[in-house]
Design a protein around this motif. Structure first.
Motif, PDB file in Angstrom:
ATOM      1  N   ILE A  14       0.858  -1.188   0.000  1.00 36.92           N
ATOM      2  CA  ILE A  14       0.000   0.000   0.000  1.00 36.92           C
ATOM      3  C   ILE A  14       0.889   1.230   0.000  1.00 36.92           C
ATOM      4  CG2 ILE A  14      -1.743   1.309   1.248  1.00 36.92           C
ATOM      5  CD1 ILE A  14      -2.787  -1.250   2.402  1.00 36.92           C
ATOM      6  N   GLU A  15       0.768   2.007  -1.050  1.00 36.84           N
ATOM      7  CA  GLU A  15       1.509   3.266  -1.090  1.00 36.84           C
ATOM      8  C   GLU A  15       0.604   4.358  -0.529  1.00 36.84           C
ATOM      9  OE1 GLU A  15       3.086   6.517  -4.263  1.00 36.84           O
ATOM     10  OE2 GLU A  15       2.690   4.508  -5.015  1.00 36.84           O
ATOM     11  N   VAL A  16       1.013   4.955   0.586  1.00 38.90           N
ATOM     12  CA  VAL A  16       0.171   5.967   1.222  1.00 38.90           C
ATOM     13  C   VAL A  16       0.414   7.307   0.530  1.00 38.90           C
ATOM     14  CG1 VAL A  16      -0.376   7.123   3.367  1.00 38.90           C
ATOM     15  CG2 VAL A  16       0.275   4.726   3.390  1.00 38.90           C
ATOM     16  N   VAL A  17      -0.632   7.867  -0.047  1.00 37.89           N
ATOM     17  CA  VAL A  17      -0.518   9.158  -0.724  1.00 37.89           C
ATOM     18  C   VAL A  17      -1.126  10.215   0.178  1.00 37.89           C
ATOM     19  CG1 VAL A  17      -1.092  10.469  -2.787  1.00 37.89           C
ATOM     20  CG2 VAL A  17      -0.812   7.992  -2.924  1.00 37.89           C
ATOM     21  N   ARG A  18      -0.321  11.153   0.603  1.00 37.26           N
ATOM     22  CA  ARG A  18      -0.826  12.195   1.491  1.00 37.26           C
ATOM     23  C   ARG A  18      -1.450  13.305   0.665  1.00 37.26           C
ATOM     24  NH1 ARG A  18       1.890  14.594   6.849  1.00 37.26           N
ATOM     25  NH2 ARG A  18       0.077  15.786   7.436  1.00 37.26           N
ATOM     26  N   GLU A  19      -2.759  13.464   0.780  1.00 33.99           N
ATOM     27  CA  GLU A  19      -3.476  14.473  -0.005  1.00 33.99           C
ATOM     28  C   GLU A  19      -3.630  15.747   0.830  1.00 33.99           C
ATOM     29  OE1 GLU A  19      -4.462  13.944  -3.047  1.00 33.99           O
ATOM     30  OE2 GLU A  19      -4.461  11.759  -3.281  1.00 33.99           O
ATOM     31  N   PRO A  20      -3.848  16.897   0.167  1.00 30.07           N
ATOM     32  CA  PRO A  20      -4.083  18.117   0.956  1.00 30.07           C
ATOM     33  C   PRO A  20      -5.410  18.036   1.705  1.00 30.07           C
ATOM     34  CG  PRO A  20      -4.257  18.550  -1.406  1.00 30.07           C
ATOM     35  CD  PRO A  20      -3.830  17.139  -1.267  1.00 30.07           C
ATOM     36  N   CYS A  68      -9.457   5.498  -0.460  1.00 33.46           N
ATOM     37  CA  CYS A  68      -9.170   6.681   0.347  1.00 33.46           C
ATOM     38  C   CYS A  68      -9.775   6.550   1.741  1.00 33.46           C
ATOM     39  CB  CYS A  68      -9.683   7.946  -0.340  1.00 33.46           C
ATOM     40  SG  CYS A  68     -11.460   8.031  -0.454  1.00 33.46           S
ATOM     41  N   ALA A  69      -9.379   7.460   2.607  1.00 35.03           N
ATOM     42  CA  ALA A  69      -9.878   7.473   3.978  1.00 35.03           C
ATOM     43  C   ALA A  69     -11.142   8.322   4.053  1.00 35.03           C
ATOM     44  CB  ALA A  69      -8.820   8.040   4.920  1.00 35.03           C
ATOM     45  N   SER A  70     -12.032   7.969   4.975  1.00 31.19           N
ATOM     46  CA  SER A  70     -13.257   8.734   5.151  1.00 31.19           C
ATOM     47  C   SER A  70     -13.766   8.474   6.565  1.00 31.19           C
ATOM     48  CB  SER A  70     -14.276   8.301   4.088  1.00 31.19           C
ATOM     49  OG  SER A  70     -15.564   8.758   4.399  1.00 31.19           O
ATOM     50  N   TYR A  71     -14.827   9.149   6.954  1.00 23.39           N
ATOM     51  CA  TYR A  71     -15.391   8.863   8.272  1.00 23.39           C
ATOM     52  C   TYR A  71     -16.899   9.043   8.206  1.00 23.39           C
ATOM     53  CZ  TYR A  71     -16.981  13.492   9.635  1.00 23.39           C
ATOM     54  OH  TYR A  71     -17.682  14.661   9.710  1.00 23.39           O
ATOM     55  N   TRP A  72     -17.566   8.427   9.162  1.00 25.30           N
ATOM     56  CA  TRP A  72     -19.014   8.607   9.283  1.00 25.30           C
ATOM     57  C   TRP A  72     -19.360   8.844  10.738  1.00 25.30           C
ATOM     58  CZ3 TRP A  72     -22.371   9.192   5.356  1.00 25.30           C
ATOM     59  CH2 TRP A  72     -21.910   8.858   4.079  1.00 25.30           C
ATOM     60  N   GLY A  73     -20.293   9.763  10.979  1.00 20.93           N
ATOM     61  CA  GLY A  73     -20.760   9.972  12.337  1.00 20.93           C
ATOM     62  C   GLY A  73     -21.717   8.866  12.761  1.00 20.93           C
ATOM     63  N   GLY A  74     -22.156   8.076  11.793  1.00 16.84           N
ATOM     64  CA  GLY A  74     -23.102   7.016  12.105  1.00 16.84           C
ATOM     65  C   GLY A  74     -24.527   7.525  12.079  1.00 16.84           C
ATOM     66  N   ARG A  75     -25.457   6.609  12.023  1.00 14.39           N
ATOM     67  CA  ARG A  75     -26.870   6.966  11.986  1.00 14.39           C
ATOM     68  C   ARG A  75     -27.596   6.167  13.067  1.00 14.39           C
ATOM     69  NH1 ARG A  75     -24.814  10.173   9.222  1.00 14.39           N
ATOM     70  NH2 ARG A  75     -25.379  10.949   7.173  1.00 14.39           N
ATOM     71  N   PRO A  76     -28.716   6.681  13.563  1.00 11.43           N
ATOM     72  CA  PRO A  76     -29.391   5.988  14.656  1.00 11.43           C
ATOM     73  C   PRO A  76     -30.003   4.648  14.250  1.00 11.43           C
ATOM     74  CG  PRO A  76     -30.635   7.925  13.967  1.00 11.43           C
ATOM     75  CD  PRO A  76     -29.325   7.985  13.269  1.00 11.43           C
ATOM     76  N   TRP A 122     -12.793  16.682   0.467  1.00  8.74           N
ATOM     77  CA  TRP A 122     -14.082  16.061   0.124  1.00  8.74           C
ATOM     78  C   TRP A 122     -14.476  16.313  -1.323  1.00  8.74           C
ATOM     79  CZ3 TRP A 122     -14.815  12.555   3.503  1.00  8.74           C
ATOM     80  CH2 TRP A 122     -14.421  12.757   4.825  1.00  8.74           C
ATOM     81  N   ASP A 123     -13.906  17.354  -1.951  1.00  4.10           N
ATOM     82  CA  ASP A 123     -14.200  17.599  -3.369  1.00  4.10           C
ATOM     83  C   ASP A 123     -13.296  16.801  -4.281  1.00  4.10           C
ATOM     84  OD1 ASP A 123     -15.872  19.580  -2.573  1.00  4.10           O
ATOM     85  OD2 ASP A 123     -14.309  21.109  -2.672  1.00  4.10           O
ATOM     86  N   ASN A 124     -12.013  16.765  -3.929  1.00  6.25           N
ATOM     87  CA  ASN A 124     -11.027  16.320  -4.910  1.00  6.25           C
ATOM     88  C   ASN A 124     -10.556  14.896  -4.710  1.00  6.25           C
ATOM     89  OD1 ASN A 124     -11.089  19.002  -5.769  1.00  6.25           O
ATOM     90  ND2 ASN A 124      -9.577  19.548  -4.221  1.00  6.25           N
ATOM     91  N   VAL A 125     -10.744  14.362  -3.524  1.00  2.05           N
ATOM     92  CA  VAL A 125     -10.193  13.044  -3.248  1.00  2.05           C
ATOM     93  C   VAL A 125     -11.307  12.033  -2.974  1.00  2.05           C
ATOM     94  CG1 VAL A 125      -8.681  11.726  -1.736  1.00  2.05           C
ATOM     95  CG2 VAL A 125      -8.100  14.091  -2.326  1.00  2.05           C
ATOM     96  N   TRP A 126     -12.153  12.386  -2.013  1.00  2.00           N
ATOM     97  CA  TRP A 126     -13.215  11.486  -1.602  1.00  2.00           C
ATOM     98  C   TRP A 126     -14.162  11.198  -2.762  1.00  2.00           C
ATOM     99  CZ3 TRP A 126     -18.574  12.588  -0.060  1.00  2.00           C
ATOM    100  CH2 TRP A 126     -19.177  11.521   0.616  1.00  2.00           C
TER     101      TRP A 126
END
Lengths: 521, 317
Positions: free
Chosen positions: A393-399, A414-422, A404-408
């Motif tokens: 895995i080559e880790v690419v450090r993005e700005p 890629c990395a992302s997160y979720w607050g979760g839902r009830p 959220w516009d250019n990478v996600w």
């Protein structure tokens, strides 16, 4: 199986144990004992420092994007329903609700006697206008996808009748979303920039990116909420400055503790670290349409190549629990407790690579700390562990800026997160159903989509559970999302602040409702 | 004196032109940044439809040159418009923050300029002595540390002991004395950061002159070293010192965002950074123009003062 379950089902109690290991037993345990004894009482000005808050913040409910704006606006307003501290649903502006047999038409009874701060009485028309603001062509609201299934909404006396495009047993949960607050309307429209509201606190001043001052609403209808005389919320983005403010007594609560220095904060006298295990999870997401991720064997290999426990220990400093590639916290009602917990297993990863016809695999992982705190480090750890399985895995450090516009949803891994839902339905239809706007893995599984719709209108709880369990199996073993860890919300407060025994876990700051639920002892 | 007035008029004219060019560059640069306000506000929650609706509401769907000229015509009439993000008039957003920024800059300048001149003169007077070396070493160390580090050290030493507040929160109710007390730590941080530059320049400019024949003459007449420096060397060393002081003053106005963040001080720097990150271009433009104007005006002042300090430039043949 049971030990796997207990490992995964790390609860508040488990967290306290984890914290004991970190050497803070006395601090946290005595605090929880004290909390149990303290009775809420009226008075005092609560000063809270937030890690978010931006000079571009606005009063417009369509744009509330950070905990700072969300918290003070929830305190100023009210939603139709509220997610209680234990995760169940209770009425707020809606006193009660009932569904038609197919769960496609919902009738909500509006509570009488609720007034706005301006003195205007809250009516069903205000509810209709407030929800309509987020619907339709013109809507720029972040909550638009939530209310899109509403085809018609109208006021009938003191009730509001909502028609949905399909049955949805979880509809009352949707209207608990913090964007969907009820604002005063005139001629069928709300003024989104209004400072008015019907919540526990009246907005006195709002300086974007700096501070908010609020005072108690003397006509507030809930008698067991809103204990403070006033609230002062500050935006202190710098984590050292925020922690200093707490240590030197300039604020009473901070909404987010820098996990790298949490052990230092624990040593300060008179402070309580408040970790809450919730649904917030950090993920590495693959584009399942792109090679090599279109092959499920590759996805499985990547899921076995990550050391989940190490990430929890090193990235979350123990303030969290390992994930099983299911976007639901283990405390959620329909959580599949019989699913095997995936662990770090380079041999299994190699096996799946071989199944995919590969000896080794090279992929790029795009990360930035705007995805989640510590994402870059987590990517590097992932890369180190996966190497043992022949996965490079080559880790690419993005700005971070514009992530959220250019990478996600643009880069294949890629990395992302979720607050979760009830509820599982909300989570699945937001991010995992085929064609959903935020389906970040572009996963489109026919069986999963079919079950999602069937479960949504299924009112028989056992049948519904069976469907959700099957869906979780599909997600964990075929989905494109690696969910290695669930991150607790870690807050801190002085020992003068009273906190309920059970703290809301659906979002940070006691489900955004700390202002109305907490008190001074 | 007419030389001065012509110069001021000419330079002000050029300054206005500079501001115009800067506004074009800033606008172009914000356009080059990926994403726009609608995407940045909606963030992870953005969908194509909501972004499009948001853009339409803000007028971001118009071509770039239309938006620039709309902005320019407003600005020429003194109307800087409203923030795209929260609809507040930019004049309101900037007014208090500009006041705060200028207050902190003046406060830091009021400490650092006399201090560095004094230290510079003394260092020149006792050059190569222990005093000179100590002052130099201290000044150079403090400028070598990053600002946030200096700030954290000061917080650790002076704020955690309770002497000064770690946060410099300001609002309308804060009186002058209280404001000085609350902003003491940021002002001290900035002083430590800018003193070295001005002090070293003062010292170097004076020492440079001390080798001149006319200074030699003054010394031979038996004048006291202090008098030689104050009366004979300093007036001729003023021009480079003034230039460096002006540069540092401009820095105090424009470059203090890190200090603002650490001390939670609501100044222009934070507004600029937030607005750039959310692509709120009217706010970026307004703040950038204020910063540019600070540089233009301070440089002009420095040049005027340098000219005044040099009779050869006033009475040109």
């Amino acid at each position: 199986m049971t030990d796997l379950r207990s490992q995964n089902g790390l609860s508040r109690r488990g967290l306290l144990k984890g914290a004991t290991a970190l050497g803070a037993a006395g601090l946290i345990l005595s605090a929880s004992v004290r909390r149990a004894m303290a009775e809420p009482k009226r008075g005092g000005i609560l000063r809270v420092a937030f890690a978010s808050g931006n000079t571009t913040d606005s009063l417009d409910p369509a744009t509330w994007d950070s905990q700072f704006v969300q918290c003070f606006n929830v305190a100023r307003n009210a939603t139709l329903t509220e997610i209680a501290s234990d995760g169940s649903l209770v009425g707020e502006i809606a006193e009660s609700w009932e569904a038609s047999a197919d769960a496609a038409t919902w009738t909500l009874k509006i509570r009488s006697g609720v007034t706005f701060h301006s003195g205007k009485t809250l009516t069903a028309d205000d509810v209709v206008a407030s929800l309509n603001y987020h619907r339709g062509e013109e809507s720029k609201s972040a909550a638009k996808p939530l209310v899109d299934p509403i085809t018609d909404i109208k006021a009938e006396g003191d009730t509001v009748v909502v028609t949905l495009s399909g049955g949805n047993a979880d509809f009352p949960f949707i209207v608990a979303d913090y964007h969907l607050v009820i604002l005063p309307s005139s001629e069928g429209k709300i003024d989104p920039m209004t400072t008015d509201g019907c919540g526990a606190y009246v907005l006195d001043s709002f300086e974007p990116g700096v501070s908010v001052k609020m005072s108690r609403n003397p006509n507030y209808w809930k008698t067991d909420r809103g204990w403070f005389d006033g609230i002062e919320a500050l935006a202190i983005v710098d984590s050292a400055a925020r922690q200093n403010a707490l240590i030197t007594g300039e604020v009473d609560v901070i909404d987010s503790v820098d996990l790298n220095t949490v052990t230092l904060l624990q040593r300060a006298p008179g402070l309580v670290i408040l970790p809450v295990a919730g649904n917030q999870h950090y993920v590495f997401v693959m584009d399942t349409r792109a090679t090599p991720f279109s092959d499920n064997n590759v996805r499985q290999a990547l899921k076995y190549g990550i050391d989940r426990q190490e990430l929890v220990d090193k990235i979350l400093q123990g303030y969290g629990s390992i994930g099983n590639d299911i976007p639901m916290g283990a405390q959620q009602p329909y959580y599949n407790t019989e699913l095997e917990q995936k662990t770090y297993d380079p041999d299994k990863a190699k096996f799946y690579l071989k199944e995919a016809g590969m000896d080794s695999l090279s992929v790029q992982l795009s990360v930035a700390d705007s995805a989640f705190a510590g994402a870059v480090d987590a990517g590097v750890l992932y890369s180190e562990r996966a190497a043992a399985a022949g996965i490079n895995i080559e880790v690419v450090r993005e700005p971070s800026d514009g992530y959220w516009d250019n990478v996600w949803m643009k880069k294949p891994f890629c990395a992302s997160y979720w607050g979760g839902r009830p509820t599982p339905d909300l989570m699945f239809s937001t991010a995992y159903s085929g064609g959903a706007p935020w389906n970040e893995s572009f996963w489109d599984n026919a069986r999963f989509n079919e079950l999602l719709i069937a479960a949504r209108s299924e009112l028989d709880d056992d049948k519904r559970r069976a469907m959700y369990w099957e869906m979780q199996d599909l997600l964990a073993n075929q989905g494109g999302t690696v969910i290695p860890m669930f991150a607790s919300y870690v807050m801190a407060h002085t020992d003068k602040v009273g906190v309920p025994e059970v703290v809301g876990a659906n979002q940070g700051m006691d489900g955004l409702r700390a202002f109305e639920r907490w008190w001074f002892v | 004196m007419s030389v001065i007035w012509t110069m001021i008029a000419k330079r002000l004219g050029l300054g206005v032109l500079t501001l115009f060019v800067i506004s074009v560059i800033i606008f172009g640069a914000t356009e080059l940044l990926p994403g726009d306000l609608a995407q940045n506000i909606l963030g992870q929650s953005a969908t194509p439809e909501t972004v499009a609706a948001f853009r339409k509401e803000l007028g971001l769907d118009l071509p770039a040159y239309t938006r620039y000229f709309n902005w320019l015509f407003g600005a020429l009439q003194g109307d800087f418009g409203t923030s795209l993000a929260n609809k507040r008039p930019i004049a309101d957003l900037i007014a208090t923050r500009l006041g705060n920024t200028l207050f902190l800059a003046l406060y830091a300048a009021a400490i650092s300029v006399p201090l560095s001149l004094l230290l510079g003169i003394l260092a020149a007077l006792y050059r190569n002595s222990i005093f000179d070396r100590t002052v130099n070493a201290m000044a150079l160390s403090s400028i070598s540390f990053p600002e946030f580090f200096v700030a954290y050290i000061l917080i650790f030493v002076l704020a955690q002991s309770g002497l000064f507040p770690s946060m410099s929160r300001m609002d309308a109710t804060v009186g002058f004395g209280e404001a000085l007390y609350r902003t003491f730590l940021p002002a001290l941080t900035l002083t430590l950061v800018v003193t070295a530059h001005m002090m070293r320049m003062t010292r170097a400019a004076i020492i440079n002159l001390l080798a001149s024949p006319y200074i030699e003459m003054a010394r031979l007449k038996g004048m006291k070293p202090m008098r030689v420096i104050l009366k004979h060397a300093l007036p001729n060393a003023l021009a480079p010192i003034i230039t460096v002081v002006a540069l540092n003053l401009a820095y105090l106005v424009t470059g203090v965002v890190v200090v603002e963040v650490v001390f939670v001080y609501p100044g222009l720097g934070q507004l600029m950074v937030d607005s750039v990150s959310k692509r709120d271009f009217p706010v970026v433009q307004a703040v950038a123009l204020i910063f540019a104007a600070a540089y233009v005006l301070l440089n002009l002042t420095a040049d005027v003062l340098s000219t005044l300090s040099n009779p050869r430039l006033i009475h040109r043949k």
